[in-house]
Design a protein around this motif. Structure first.
Motif, PDB file in Angstrom:
ATOM      1  N   ILE A  61      43.102  21.960  50.375  1.00 29.71           N
ATOM      2  CA  ILE A  61      44.067  20.280  50.457  1.00 29.71           C
ATOM      3  C   ILE A  61      44.901  20.190  49.200  1.00 29.71           C
ATOM      4  O   ILE A  61      45.927  19.963  49.365  1.00 29.71           O
ATOM      5  CB  ILE A  61      43.305  18.655  50.642  1.00 29.71           C
ATOM      6  CG1 ILE A  61      42.635  19.977  52.223  1.00 29.71           C
ATOM      7  CG2 ILE A  61      43.688  18.266  51.699  1.00 29.71           C
ATOM      8  CD1 ILE A  61      43.186  20.078  53.509  1.00 29.71           C
ATOM      9  N   THR A  62      43.579  20.330  48.273  1.00 31.86           N
ATOM     10  CA  THR A  62      44.847  20.194  46.610  1.00 31.86           C
ATOM     11  C   THR A  62      46.084  20.385  46.599  1.00 31.86           C
ATOM     12  O   THR A  62      47.232  20.684  45.731  1.00 31.86           O
ATOM     13  CB  THR A  62      43.436  20.286  45.699  1.00 31.86           C
ATOM     14  OG1 THR A  62      42.500  19.453  45.765  1.00 31.86           O
ATOM     15  CG2 THR A  62      44.487  19.632  44.099  1.00 31.86           C
ATOM     16  N   ILE A  86      37.667  16.304  61.980  1.00 33.13           N
ATOM     17  CA  ILE A  86      39.244  15.568  62.428  1.00 33.13           C
ATOM     18  C   ILE A  86      39.547  14.963  61.367  1.00 33.13           C
ATOM     19  O   ILE A  86      40.715  15.248  61.324  1.00 33.13           O
ATOM     20  CB  ILE A  86      38.502  15.376  63.664  1.00 33.13           C
ATOM     21  CG1 ILE A  86      38.269  15.420  64.807  1.00 33.13           C
ATOM     22  CG2 ILE A  86      40.212  14.224  63.977  1.00 33.13           C
ATOM     23  CD1 ILE A  86      37.692  14.846  65.629  1.00 33.13           C
ATOM     24  N   ASP A  87      39.573  14.581  60.625  1.00 33.17           N
ATOM     25  CA  ASP A  87      39.415  13.640  59.638  1.00 33.17           C
ATOM     26  C   ASP A  87      41.080  15.619  58.902  1.00 33.17           C
ATOM     27  O   ASP A  87      41.787  14.149  57.775  1.00 33.17           O
ATOM     28  CB  ASP A  87      39.425  13.257  58.725  1.00 33.17           C
ATOM     29  CG  ASP A  87      38.483  12.019  59.439  1.00 33.17           C
ATOM     30  OD1 ASP A  87      39.162  11.285  60.326  1.00 33.17           O
ATOM     31  OD2 ASP A  87      37.247  11.062  59.423  1.00 33.17           O
ATOM     32  N   THR A  93      47.441  17.885  58.042  1.00 33.63           N
ATOM     33  CA  THR A  93      48.862  17.871  58.540  1.00 33.63           C
ATOM     34  C   THR A  93      49.713  17.175  59.222  1.00 33.63           C
ATOM     35  O   THR A  93      51.002  17.415  58.572  1.00 33.63           O
ATOM     36  CB  THR A  93      48.249  17.854  60.638  1.00 33.63           C
ATOM     37  OG1 THR A  93      47.369  18.756  60.958  1.00 33.63           O
ATOM     38  CG2 THR A  93      49.588  17.745  61.024  1.00 33.63           C
ATOM     39  N   ARG A  94      49.493  16.221  57.957  1.00 40.23           N
ATOM     40  CA  ARG A  94      49.856  14.628  57.387  1.00 40.23           C
ATOM     41  C   ARG A  94      50.281  14.842  56.058  1.00 40.23           C
ATOM     42  O   ARG A  94      52.186  14.851  55.716  1.00 40.23           O
ATOM     43  CB  ARG A  94      49.345  13.757  57.424  1.00 40.23           C
ATOM     44  CG  ARG A  94      49.974  12.568  55.929  1.00 40.23           C
ATOM     45  CD  ARG A  94      49.338  10.977  55.901  1.00 40.23           C
ATOM     46  NE  ARG A  94      47.936  11.386  54.804  1.00 40.23           N
ATOM     47  CZ  ARG A  94      48.537  12.014  53.699  1.00 40.23           C
ATOM     48  NH1 ARG A  94      49.339  11.855  53.222  1.00 40.23           N
ATOM     49  NH2 ARG A  94      47.723  12.736  52.987  1.00 40.23           N
ATOM     50  N   ILE A  95      49.865  16.171  55.199  1.00 42.22           N
ATOM     51  CA  ILE A  95      50.266  16.814  53.658  1.00 42.22           C
ATOM     52  C   ILE A  95      51.761  17.710  54.280  1.00 42.22           C
ATOM     53  O   ILE A  95      52.467  17.751  53.209  1.00 42.22           O
ATOM     54  CB  ILE A  95      49.688  17.369  53.332  1.00 42.22           C
ATOM     55  CG1 ILE A  95      48.670  16.412  52.579  1.00 42.22           C
ATOM     56  CG2 ILE A  95      50.326  17.982  52.073  1.00 42.22           C
ATOM     57  CD1 ILE A  95      47.406  16.763  52.227  1.00 42.22           C
ATOM     58  N   GLY A  96      51.457  18.413  56.225  1.00 44.87           N
ATOM     59  CA  GLY A  96      52.675  19.636  55.747  1.00 44.87           C
ATOM     60  C   GLY A  96      52.225  20.253  56.764  1.00 44.87           C
ATOM     61  O   GLY A  96      52.908  21.268  56.508  1.00 44.87           O
ATOM     62  N   ALA A  97      50.456  20.589  56.829  1.00 46.13           N
ATOM     63  CA  ALA A  97      50.583  21.889  57.500  1.00 46.13           C
ATOM     64  C   ALA A  97      50.166  21.947  58.804  1.00 46.13           C
ATOM     65  O   ALA A  97      51.143  20.710  58.914  1.00 46.13           O
ATOM     66  CB  ALA A  97      48.760  22.129  57.149  1.00 46.13           C
TER      67      ALA A  97
END
Length: 415
Positions: A61-62, A86-87, A93-97
């Motif tokens: 994630i980082t 889920i979080d 997804t919010r970051i761009g995955a």
């Protein structure tokens, strides 16, 4: 065939996924941690990345946030995890995955995710502007980013107390949260209207130096500050003046009071000189990712030369110099000679003066520092040529440089 980068610290997972995807005809790159992933991503330019979340050095994630922050998230990324929630999936997804796979990964789900990712159209336009989040190795810049984010969570107005070598624009870009909207108020001379604020909704209004604003531009700033909440805007302004100085020049007291409610003194380029190679390299990479310059890299000698220049124009001057070097260099590597051609040491050294309002010993030491910095740049750090140019014996020269706090050593001999 498409090139896929697999990033996972478990060798068994890497081998299994690579075997499956090679059988499907894909070219495979492998990385066991975030450091290797950065290098592979930059060198290999994969068409898709399979990225594990849980890794020992830097988690996935980082790394995803880092790529997004420095404009490198221009390839589809599929996250993988055996302990996901889920979080975590929502955050990725919010970051761009583009997708999220749970381990153990079923063959059909893997192939379907890869196929969807490779069929996904490339995001149009240039990458997002660089922010402080892109500079992960610099302790001062990491701390600055945390301070900026903390202030931005509580205040819509931030005043940056800056001087020569300002990083103001880089700081202001880091205030942007969701919207990329950006409006430089110092570039607008006509009266500001509601339509312009609506078009910038959720974004940032910026002023690089308050003292340069005309009376009409000051009114524009006041107009915008009164409507920050309505249009979910933040305003970041920079100046080397204090409140009393602006009031003496005729600024409205109410506006000055509002602007000076929350202030921050960010480091200048001189304060983070040791981190300048990272700054320059990230700027170069970002420009290449946006298609503004050909793919280039800096030599160590070139980075050392850039680090020793004063950069009175701050971040904007550094970015312009990096772009000029990338466009003006014929080879893939930008060398020290390219830096010398573009940025003559005489001009750079002349941009920094020595104050005469100090004791003789301090003035002499300041002059000597400028003198040796100038000749270190001119000779590319080569100590043999520096000794000949300055007329000092080598031992005396090393002692003098150490006394002045300037770097010298055998590593410069190859410059």
């Amino acid at each position: 065939m498409a090139k896929i980068l697999i990033v996972d610290d478990e060798v068994g997972i890497r081998e299994l996924l690579s075997e499956i995807l090679r059988d499907e005809g894909y070219d495979i790159l492998l990385a066991e941690n975030a450091g290797a992933a950065r290098a592979m991503r930059n060198a290999g330019r994969p068409d898709l990345v399979l990225l594990d979340i849980w890794m020992p050095d830097t988690d996935g994630i980082t790394l995803l946030k880092e790529w997004a922050a420095n404009g490198q998230l221009n390839m589809p990324v599929v996250m993988m995890s055996g302990h996901g929630t889920i979080d975590t999936a929502v955050e990725a997804t919010r970051i761009g995955a583009i997708d999220y796979l749970e381990k153990p990964i079923a063959l059909q789900k893997l192939l379907a995710a890869v196929k969807r990712g490779l069929q996904r159209p490339q995001a149009p336009g240039a990458p997002a502007p660089l922010t402080l989040a892109a500079f992960t190795r610099s302790v001062p810049l990491r701390e600055l980013r945390r301070r900026v984010e903390q202030i931005a969570n509580s205040s819509r107005v931030l005043l940056l107390r800056v001087g020569t070598g300002s990083l103001a624009e880089l700081v202001a870009r880091s205030v942007q949260s969701g919207s990329p909207a950006w409006l430089d108020l110092s570039a607008i001379s006509a009266p500001l209207d509601i339509n312009q604020l609506q078009a910038t909704q959720g974004g940032v209004l910026f002023v690089g130096e308050l003292a340069r604003l005309s009376r009409a531009q000051q009114k524009n700033l006041a107009f915008a500050v009164e409507r920050l909440d309505r249009y979910d805007l933040r305003v970041v302004v920079a100046t080397d003046r204090n409140a009393e100085g602006l009031l003496a020049e005729g600024w409205e007291e109410a506006l000055v009071s509002r602007l000076f409610e929350v202030s921050l003194a960010p480091p200048s380029i001189a304060d983070v000189r040791d981190d300048l190679p990272e700054l320059a390299s990230q700027i170069l990479m970002h420009l290449a990712e946006g298609g503004e310059v050909p793919l280039r890299r800096f030599s160590t000698a070139a980075l050392n030369q850039l680090r020793n220049l004063p950069w009175p124009g701050g971040y904007a001057e550094l970015r312009a110099a990096v772009k000029s070097l990338a466009l003006g260099t014929l080879e893939e590597e930008i060398g020290a000679a390219d830096v010398r051609r573009l940025l003559p040491p005489d001009a750079a050294a002349g941009s920094v003066g020595v104050s005469l309002d100090q004791p003789l010993r301090e003035a002499r030491e300041a002059f000597e520092r400028l003198y040796f910095e100038h000749h270190l740049r001119l000779e590319g750090g080569n100590m043999t040529r520096l000794a000949e140019k300055t007329g000092l014996e080598r031992t005396h020269l090393y002692r003098k440089l150490k006394q002045l706090g300037l770097q010298a050593g055998r590593r410069h001999e190859e410059g």
